[in-house]
Design a protein around this motif. Sequence first.
Motif, PDB file in Angstrom:
ATOM      1  N   ALA A  37     -37.390   4.453 -29.310  1.00 30.50           N
ATOM      2  CA  ALA A  37     -36.731   3.952 -27.898  1.00 30.50           C
ATOM      3  C   ALA A  37     -37.431   3.585 -26.826  1.00 30.50           C
ATOM      4  N   PRO A  38     -36.953   2.907 -25.950  1.00 32.14           N
ATOM      5  CA  PRO A  38     -37.910   2.226 -24.972  1.00 32.14           C
ATOM      6  C   PRO A  38     -38.150   3.160 -23.887  1.00 32.14           C
ATOM      7  N   ASP A  39     -37.421   4.307 -23.755  1.00 33.64           N
ATOM      8  CA  ASP A  39     -37.855   5.467 -22.775  1.00 33.64           C
ATOM      9  C   ASP A  39     -37.584   6.606 -23.686  1.00 33.64           C
ATOM     10  N   LEU A  40     -38.959   7.641 -23.865  1.00 32.56           N
ATOM     11  CA  LEU A  40     -38.631   8.671 -24.483  1.00 32.56           C
ATOM     12  C   LEU A  40     -38.681  10.007 -23.822  1.00 32.56           C
ATOM     13  N   ARG A  41     -38.701   9.701 -22.277  1.00 29.74           N
ATOM     14  CA  ARG A  41     -38.923  10.831 -21.326  1.00 29.74           C
ATOM     15  C   ARG A  41     -37.724  11.678 -21.521  1.00 29.74           C
ATOM     16  N   PRO A  42     -36.381  11.436 -21.726  1.00 23.93           N
ATOM     17  CA  PRO A  42     -35.204  12.309 -21.796  1.00 23.93           C
ATOM     18  C   PRO A  42     -35.362  13.081 -23.113  1.00 23.93           C
ATOM     19  N   SER A  43     -35.867  12.728 -24.057  1.00 23.57           N
ATOM     20  CA  SER A  43     -36.021  13.584 -25.224  1.00 23.57           C
ATOM     21  C   SER A  43     -37.415  14.262 -25.355  1.00 23.57           C
ATOM     22  N   LEU A  44     -38.274  14.342 -24.530  1.00 22.22           N
ATOM     23  CA  LEU A  44     -39.656  14.795 -24.427  1.00 22.22           C
ATOM     24  C   LEU A  44     -39.550  16.429 -24.636  1.00 22.22           C
ATOM     25  N   GLY A  45     -38.490  16.841 -23.988  1.00 18.86           N
ATOM     26  CA  GLY A  45     -38.422  18.362 -24.038  1.00 18.86           C
ATOM     27  C   GLY A  45     -37.733  18.763 -25.436  1.00 18.86           C
ATOM     28  N   LEU A  46     -37.037  17.991 -26.005  1.00 16.38           N
ATOM     29  CA  LEU A  46     -36.640  18.319 -27.487  1.00 16.38           C
ATOM     30  C   LEU A  46     -37.799  18.352 -28.471  1.00 16.38           C
ATOM     31  N   ALA A  47     -38.918  17.397 -28.322  1.00 17.04           N
ATOM     32  CA  ALA A  47     -39.978  17.175 -29.150  1.00 17.04           C
ATOM     33  C   ALA A  47     -40.785  18.520 -28.875  1.00 17.04           C
TER      34      ALA A  47
END
Length: 556
Positions: A231-241
């Motif tokens: 995805a172009p922006d992974l910041r919303p999912s960083l916490g999930l990682a």
Amino acid sequence: MPKLLAFIFLLFVTIPLHAQEPEETRPEVELPSIDDCIPQSVKNLGEPTIFPFRKGLVTAISAASAKAQIHTVQGLNHLHGGWEFEATRHFAVALKEDPNCLMAHWGMIMAILSPSPETDANRLAASQRMLELVEKGAGTELERGYVYGLIKYIEGGPREAEVAFRKVVEKYPGEVQAEIFASLFGRGGYDEMGSITPDQEGAEKRLEDLMKRDPGSALPLHALLLIRAEAPDLRPSLGLARKLCEMVPDYAPYFHLLGHYEWRCGEHEKAAASFSRASKLYLNWVKQTNCPPADSEGWIRTECYRVAALASNGDFENALASAKIIANTEIDPERPSASGTRQILWDAKTLPARVLLRRNADGDHEKALLSLPTPEEMRPFINHSLSYWWVDGIRLNLEAQRLISKGNLEEARKAMEALTVHGQAMSKKQTVSMAVGERSEWGNSFRALEVLAAELRGDFALAGPPEGWGSALNWFRAATDRQKTVTLLSTPPLLTPMAMRLGDYYMARNLTKEGIEAYIEALSAFPKDHETLIRLKKAYIKNNQPAEADKIIITN
């Protein structure tokens, strides 16, 4: 094969197990042995240990013994985690323990599904045995549904596999694993503009629903992060990682995934730390198993990506030192098609040159040329890998850049033209890349060479007379537009944000406003890139924007 496919479909959907053609009417065909199904690389190692997959897959397996069940489930967990080689080791144990375990055959095929001369015969042998087992009614109806999904993938590709696994989900609504495979096969990715496609949106929504149903399970969380990784922006999912690695704290592939997310979000120090953690876990496994580099693809990939994180953070000294170490990893000449060997050839061997290209200090072009493997070193692998096209493309680009820096524009033009011819010839190897199982490596490298060629023409234009400088803008713009997000959690083939080069062009022309915009564009693709931040800060100061400059914190 079509008749057998139809038989399997009917068997799964409507016909009871006993409604088969009588055994005596079918011709006797000698089946491959279990030994034929197991890759030699797996046979060379001992029996794998059991990994404590907290929050992993728990499922019933039709098998003759508890040991076969345990190792099949272990193999499935590794398969979901992306560690295919370790999965094959567990499936091998299960096959030996129970030669009639349908899911062990299915898992082995899935783990070695990518074409490779090392495993093609094993995959064929396991497939023949698996189909025979289905005809004999082995396994449960659910397990035969997984076989049907695999066959539809081989016959018709991801879309048909998604439909097949959907049928499994419809019949067994609580079957998490089938829902995950349906989502993986059904994802659509992101379009050229970076927008999510409807299929991708649907796949992500289904995985999110699975996470809500079972918030303690790592499987749907990992699957979601995997299909979202481009995805172009992974910041919303960083916490999930980060949550994934908290749930399963000692699993190397998950820390590699986290490193990818950290790097894409501009958290370069944390990315390097995550890759270091993954590397240590892989190395512990290497020492415990005596696994050779040829089968240590995960460790090599992780080390290469760690180098990229160091370079993005401006730590070129450590990046270059680490790159040289991994580039010198020994290659077994007897195993040119092994996954680890390919990772060394495509990624590790070119890594020092790519770091030097990124640093771009005086003399770095010469150093980068010397760091590349020579044609003689690559010759033993020409008939087994397309990696020499990537190596030679980098070599031609570096030679042209070196000549431009020396002011030898006529010879630079010849090298530039040679790179164009090289790219045209490489473009014809796409079919071959799919046949040998190097489609992803070929695709990433080919696109990277297109980017380098555009950048090179921009540099060539700037080195010429002033009336040609305007064309440099178009070439740097083209390089920027062609630079795309890499796939499959791979190390970026190019570590330089091309929009940064575009910004440099504008700043050299005293177009400060446009330079600032280009640097901001670079940071959207390469968040918090150290060198780009330095340039943007200077541009703000030059443009009399001290407040904006003060917002940029340079950490090292």
